[in-house]
Enzyme design. Sequence first.
Site, PDB file in Angstrom:
ATOM      1  CG  PHE A 138      -1.948   1.091   1.204  1.00 37.22           C
ATOM      2  CD1 PHE A 138      -3.089   1.012   0.417  1.00 37.22           C
ATOM      3  CD2 PHE A 138      -1.766   2.217   1.990  1.00 37.22           C
ATOM      4  CE1 PHE A 138      -4.017   2.033   0.400  1.00 37.22           C
ATOM      5  CE2 PHE A 138      -2.690   3.250   1.990  1.00 37.22           C
ATOM      6  CZ  PHE A 138      -3.824   3.158   1.187  1.00 37.22           C
ATOM      7  CD  GLU A 139       2.171   1.107   3.706  1.00 35.43           C
ATOM      8  OE1 GLU A 139       1.160   1.251   4.413  1.00 35.43           O
ATOM      9  OE2 GLU A 139       2.551  -0.013   3.294  1.00 35.43           O
TER      10      GLU A 139
ATOM     11  CD  GLU B 223      -9.174 -17.593   5.846  1.00 37.78           C
ATOM     12  OE1 GLU B 223      -9.853 -17.108   6.768  1.00 37.78           O
ATOM     13  OE2 GLU B 223      -8.541 -18.649   5.956  1.00 37.78           O
ATOM     14  CB  THR B 224     -10.692 -10.324   4.458  1.00 37.32           C
ATOM     15  OG1 THR B 224      -9.400  -9.744   4.249  1.00 37.32           O
ATOM     16  CG2 THR B 224     -10.702 -11.129   5.751  1.00 37.32           C
TER      17      THR B 224
ATOM     18  CG  HIS C 241      -6.553  -6.175   3.563  1.00 35.95           C
ATOM     19  ND1 HIS C 241      -5.287  -6.373   3.085  1.00 35.95           N
ATOM     20  CD2 HIS C 241      -6.484  -5.079   4.354  1.00 35.95           C
ATOM     21  CE1 HIS C 241      -4.489  -5.441   3.557  1.00 35.95           C
ATOM     22  NE2 HIS C 241      -5.185  -4.639   4.329  1.00 35.95           N
TER      23      HIS C 241
ATOM     24  CG  PHE D 205       1.616  -2.590 -10.969  1.00 35.51           C
ATOM     25  CD1 PHE D 205       1.033  -2.016  -9.855  1.00 35.51           C
ATOM     26  CD2 PHE D 205       1.317  -3.908 -11.268  1.00 35.51           C
ATOM     27  CE1 PHE D 205       0.159  -2.742  -9.054  1.00 35.51           C
ATOM     28  CE2 PHE D 205       0.450  -4.647 -10.475  1.00 35.51           C
ATOM     29  CZ  PHE D 205      -0.130  -4.069  -9.367  1.00 35.51           C
TER      30      PHE D 205
ATOM     31  NE  ARG E 246       2.173 -15.951 -11.703  1.00 33.74           N
ATOM     32  CZ  ARG E 246       1.825 -17.235 -11.572  1.00 33.74           C
ATOM     33  NH1 ARG E 246       2.320 -17.964 -10.595  1.00 33.74           N
ATOM     34  NH2 ARG E 246       0.994 -17.795 -12.431  1.00 33.74           N
TER      35      ARG E 246
END
Length: 161
Positions: free
Chosen positions: A66-67, A94-95, A97, A122, A136
């Site tokens: 995220f940072e 599992e979420t 997020h 990216f 990968r």
Amino acid sequence: MASNLKNLSSYSTHKLPDISGKKFGIVVSEWNDSITEALYSGALDTLLRHGAKKENLYRYDVPGSFELTLGAQYLAQEEEIDAVICLGCVIQGETRHFDFICDAVAHGITEVGMKYNKPVIFGVLTPDNQQQALDRAGGKHGNKGDEAAITAIKMLGFFQS
């Protein structure tokens, strides 16, 4: 093309620009560091193999993927940095997020490149599990770090043409 159908470390070297005087900022996520360190090694090796000077490569670590966006922005705003490579790995959990992080990072990195009019790459893996990430990050599907570095090189060539 899906990375399971193409090796991430295979690329064309046709018309690569001279990058001996170019400066690269590389932002690396500390989260999933066994993966991101392998991505960094791939990117570093690729840049050096194609003529980048070690003293023109600047690595900065951020806590998580995220940072990467803010880290990329700090580097992209520096006039002497020619390209920024963002390396991270977000593994599906599992979420939801995963979805929020991946979407925010992809959009953020794109916006930074547009804002500063320079390549901001990216190099973030978004696999379903740890094995897919390993595959990968130097495994059977090559290394996304190699792909990110060669993308930065080719985009610098695009800007020069």
